[in-house]
Design a protein around this motif. Structure first.
Motif, mmCIF file in Angstrom:
data_model
loop_
_atom_site.group_PDB
_atom_site.id
_atom_site.type_symbol
_atom_site.label_atom_id
_atom_site.label_comp_id
_atom_site.label_asym_id
_atom_site.label_seq_id
_atom_site.Cartn_x
_atom_site.Cartn_y
_atom_site.Cartn_z
ATOM 1 N N MET A 1 0.952 17.261 -5.793
ATOM 2 C CA MET A 1 1.526 16.512 -4.626
ATOM 3 C C MET A 1 0.450 14.987 -4.633
ATOM 4 S SD MET A 1 4.391 16.327 -2.822
ATOM 5 C CE MET A 1 4.824 17.971 -2.211
ATOM 6 N N ILE A 2 1.099 13.928 -4.983
ATOM 7 C CA ILE A 2 0.466 12.626 -4.577
ATOM 8 C C ILE A 2 0.452 12.069 -3.260
ATOM 9 C CG2 ILE A 2 0.189 10.216 -5.469
ATOM 10 C CD1 ILE A 2 -0.198 12.329 -7.789
ATOM 11 N N VAL A 3 -0.863 12.017 -2.693
ATOM 12 C CA VAL A 3 -0.783 11.695 -1.150
ATOM 13 C C VAL A 3 -1.703 10.366 -1.151
ATOM 14 C CG1 VAL A 3 -1.945 12.432 0.907
ATOM 15 C CG2 VAL A 3 -1.004 14.070 -0.536
ATOM 16 N N PRO A 4 -1.206 9.366 -0.228
ATOM 17 C CA PRO A 4 -2.001 7.752 -0.538
ATOM 18 C C PRO A 4 -3.092 8.271 0.464
ATOM 19 C CG PRO A 4 0.030 8.000 1.272
ATOM 20 C CD PRO A 4 0.049 9.449 0.338
ATOM 21 N N ASP A 5 -4.192 7.156 0.164
ATOM 22 C CA ASP A 5 -5.541 7.455 0.565
ATOM 23 C C ASP A 5 -5.416 6.772 2.279
ATOM 24 O OD1 ASP A 5 -5.063 4.479 0.393
ATOM 25 O OD2 ASP A 5 -6.889 4.128 -0.887
ATOM 26 N N ILE A 6 -4.361 6.345 2.770
ATOM 27 C CA ILE A 6 -3.877 6.252 4.010
ATOM 28 C C ILE A 6 -2.930 6.724 4.604
ATOM 29 C CG2 ILE A 6 -3.565 4.160 5.966
ATOM 30 C CD1 ILE A 6 -5.014 2.096 3.933
ATOM 31 N N SER A 7 -2.961 7.805 5.316
ATOM 32 C CA SER A 7 -1.810 8.674 6.025
ATOM 33 C C SER A 7 -0.659 7.891 6.280
ATOM 34 C CB SER A 7 -2.072 9.706 6.589
ATOM 35 O OG SER A 7 -2.704 9.162 7.903
ATOM 36 N N GLN A 8 0.635 8.198 5.973
ATOM 37 C CA GLN A 8 1.806 7.597 6.445
ATOM 38 C C GLN A 8 2.451 8.731 7.469
ATOM 39 O OE1 GLN A 8 1.993 4.464 5.717
ATOM 40 N NE2 GLN A 8 0.285 4.359 4.359
ATOM 41 N N ASP A 9 3.068 7.973 8.433
ATOM 42 C CA ASP A 9 3.956 8.894 9.094
ATOM 43 C C ASP A 9 5.441 8.421 9.544
ATOM 44 O OD1 ASP A 9 3.575 7.193 10.822
ATOM 45 O OD2 ASP A 9 2.147 8.331 12.316
ATOM 46 N N GLU A 10 6.142 9.031 10.138
ATOM 47 C CA GLU A 10 7.667 8.441 10.694
ATOM 48 C C GLU A 10 7.472 6.989 11.171
ATOM 49 O OE1 GLU A 10 6.430 11.365 13.647
ATOM 50 O OE2 GLU A 10 6.337 11.428 11.439
ATOM 51 N N VAL A 11 6.477 6.994 12.049
ATOM 52 C CA VAL A 11 6.409 5.754 12.843
ATOM 53 C C VAL A 11 6.120 4.696 11.822
ATOM 54 C CG1 VAL A 11 4.939 4.349 14.552
ATOM 55 C CG2 VAL A 11 5.542 6.761 14.765
ATOM 56 N N ALA A 12 5.234 4.622 10.697
ATOM 57 C CA ALA A 12 5.001 3.733 9.832
ATOM 58 C C ALA A 12 6.288 3.425 9.086
ATOM 59 C CB ALA A 12 3.872 4.170 8.891
ATOM 60 N N VAL A 13 7.067 4.482 8.577
ATOM 61 C CA VAL A 13 8.373 4.477 7.857
ATOM 62 C C VAL A 13 9.306 3.600 8.696
ATOM 63 C CG1 VAL A 13 10.310 5.739 6.888
ATOM 64 C CG2 VAL A 13 7.925 6.625 6.673
ATOM 65 N N LEU A 159 23.393 20.840 -1.433
ATOM 66 C CA LEU A 159 22.534 19.901 -1.164
ATOM 67 C C LEU A 159 22.321 19.050 -2.470
ATOM 68 C CD1 LEU A 159 20.573 18.226 0.775
ATOM 69 C CD2 LEU A 159 18.719 19.927 0.275
ATOM 70 N N VAL A 160 22.327 17.686 -2.450
ATOM 71 C CA VAL A 160 21.790 16.834 -3.350
ATOM 72 C C VAL A 160 20.667 16.000 -3.025
ATOM 73 C CG1 VAL A 160 22.655 15.053 -5.046
ATOM 74 C CG2 VAL A 160 24.128 16.992 -4.801
ATOM 75 N N VAL A 161 19.608 15.889 -3.857
ATOM 76 C CA VAL A 161 18.424 15.091 -3.624
ATOM 77 C C VAL A 161 18.381 14.378 -4.757
ATOM 78 C CG1 VAL A 161 15.992 15.269 -2.850
ATOM 79 C CG2 VAL A 161 17.554 16.946 -2.092
ATOM 80 N N CYS A 162 18.191 13.150 -4.522
ATOM 81 C CA CYS A 162 17.715 11.857 -5.436
ATOM 82 C C CYS A 162 16.486 11.602 -5.006
ATOM 83 C CB CYS A 162 18.801 10.706 -5.485
ATOM 84 S SG CYS A 162 20.689 11.099 -5.854
ATOM 85 N N ALA A 163 15.414 11.782 -5.999
ATOM 86 C CA ALA A 163 14.285 11.643 -5.476
ATOM 87 C C ALA A 163 13.159 10.915 -6.574
ATOM 88 C CB ALA A 163 13.490 12.924 -5.269
ATOM 89 N N TRP A 164 12.297 10.045 -5.889
ATOM 90 C CA TRP A 164 11.157 9.411 -6.857
ATOM 91 C C TRP A 164 10.161 10.540 -7.183
ATOM 92 C CZ3 TRP A 164 9.156 4.081 -4.463
ATOM 93 C CH2 TRP A 164 10.425 3.258 -3.977
ATOM 94 N N LEU A 165 9.628 10.833 -8.192
ATOM 95 C CA LEU A 165 9.094 12.051 -8.738
ATOM 96 C C LEU A 165 7.724 11.468 -9.329
ATOM 97 C CD1 LEU A 165 11.789 14.397 -9.818
ATOM 98 C CD2 LEU A 165 10.953 14.442 -7.656
ATOM 99 N N ARG A 187 5.041 3.357 2.143
ATOM 100 C CA ARG A 187 5.180 4.313 3.212
ATOM 101 C C ARG A 187 5.652 5.635 2.844
ATOM 102 N NH1 ARG A 187 2.089 0.828 4.219
ATOM 103 N NH2 ARG A 187 2.185 -0.821 5.927
ATOM 104 N N LEU A 188 5.235 6.155 1.845
ATOM 105 C CA LEU A 188 5.445 7.462 1.295
ATOM 106 C C LEU A 188 4.476 8.542 1.758
ATOM 107 C CD1 LEU A 188 7.393 5.864 -0.473
ATOM 108 C CD2 LEU A 188 7.279 7.264 -2.171
ATOM 109 N N PRO A 189 4.594 9.565 2.596
ATOM 110 C CA PRO A 189 3.354 10.312 2.942
ATOM 111 C C PRO A 189 2.932 11.140 1.821
ATOM 112 C CG PRO A 189 5.124 10.521 4.630
ATOM 113 C CD PRO A 189 5.653 9.652 3.456
ATOM 114 N N SER A 190 3.911 11.459 0.803
ATOM 115 C CA SER A 190 3.390 12.158 -0.335
ATOM 116 C C SER A 190 4.509 11.902 -1.609
ATOM 117 C CB SER A 190 3.250 13.359 -0.391
ATOM 118 O OG SER A 190 4.590 14.127 0.333
ATOM 119 N N MET A 191 4.180 12.153 -2.693
ATOM 120 C CA MET A 191 5.150 12.275 -3.720
ATOM 121 C C MET A 191 5.069 13.253 -4.642
ATOM 122 S SD MET A 191 5.717 9.466 -6.917
ATOM 123 C CE MET A 191 5.810 7.907 -5.874
ATOM 124 N N GLY A 192 6.064 14.105 -4.835
ATOM 125 C CA GLY A 192 5.941 15.423 -5.383
ATOM 126 C C GLY A 192 6.559 15.172 -6.879
#
Length: 295
Positions: A1-13, A159-165, A187-192
């Protein structure tokens, strides 16, 4: 899982989409997702609607069904599928500005809420189908994203999920200079990866009945956005202000990164079709790919 060096949350989104609301609508319109091209001759409008229609097809929507649009943006996909499939849609967005725009364009059987999907408040087994178009990336807790979808779906629901991976083998400079900054700036907390998404879906109780890599068919989205943005910066004062002076202006830098990420295979775009137990069609979708496209 790719995680940014500055954490992101729902408030930032929420802040990201609220502040950049005029820019998003000026550059791309009220569908806040990629276009999907088949022949390459489609207009941008046709391409974004093609992605929404593909989601409807994968869900096998039937008239009268109750659906959930997880991360509904301006409600454009919900409005289209309500009109074309005659379903009822409840949408969730973190953005007050997106909700305000949706409220100004009301249609019957579409209900938009400003609410975090992870605390959605829906009853167990209360909906027939759900979709998430480019919103799972913004979820702080991705396993819970899948768990909540499984909880609210009726037996046999889809459920259908369209995702950046992230590309399965992406590493080194691709992570350092493309994927990690894309997560931070967008503002992505992570990318899988595809494999991580499928593992989380299975852990939540879903059967993975289909997967398609459509990276090549969506990548031109960012070339179009880049061209429109450059033009708008020169002719529109509000766009210029946001692109150069907004708190979230770093999102503009992600456009060239996204173009390169697709070109190098560092990032992929996948469409997952998932089924909750009780679906007699828990088989792989006909006509869908089970392999990554070559970079």
């Amino acid at each position: 899982m790719i995680v940014p060096d500055i954490s992101q949350d729902e408030v930032a989104v929420a802040d990201h989409y609220d502040e950049l609301d005029p820019l998003y609508r000026r550059v791309w319109g009220d569908h806040v997702h990629h276009g999907l091209w088949a022949t390459g001759r489609e207009t941008t409008g046709e391409a974004v609607e093609a992605l929404a229609d593909t989601v409807g097809d994968r869900l096998r929507l039937k008239p009268g069904q109750g659906c959930v649009d997880i991360g509904c943006g301006y409600g454009a996909t919900a409005r289209r599928l309500t009109a074309t499939r005659r379903v009822r849609v409840t949408g969730f967005t973190l953005s007050t500005e997106q909700s305000r725009y949706a409220a100004a364009h009301p249609v019957p059987d579409v209900d938009i809420h400003v609410r975090d999907w992870l605390v959605n408040g829906l009853s167990e087994a209360s909906v027939d189908a759900a979709w998430a178009i480019e919103s799972s990336e913004h979820m702080v807790d991705k396993p819970r994203f899948f768990a909540e979808a499984h909880r609210v779906l009726s037996p046999g629901g889809r459920l259908v999920v369209c995702a950046w991976l992230a590309g399965t083998d992406a590493g080194g400079w691709k992570v350092r200079h493309l994927l990690e900054p894309i997560c931070r700036e967008g503002r992505l907390p992570s990318m899988g990866t595809r494999e991580e998404y499928e593992a989380m879906a299975a852990a939540a109780g879903f059967a993975v009945t289909g997967y398609e890599d459509v990276s090549r068919r969506v990548a031109r989205t960012w070339w179009i956005c880049a061209g429109r943005l450059v033009k708008a910066i020169f002719v529109d004062r509000e766009t210029r202000r946001l692109a150069l002076g907004a708190r979230n202006r770093s999102a503009v830098l992600s456009i060239p990164r996204l173009i390169l990420a697709y070109r190098t295979g560092a990032m992929r775009y996948g469409i997952f079709t998932l089924s909750k137990a009780g679906d007699d069609g828990a088989r792989r979708e006909p006509g869908t790919s089970t392999q990554q496209e070559p970079a």
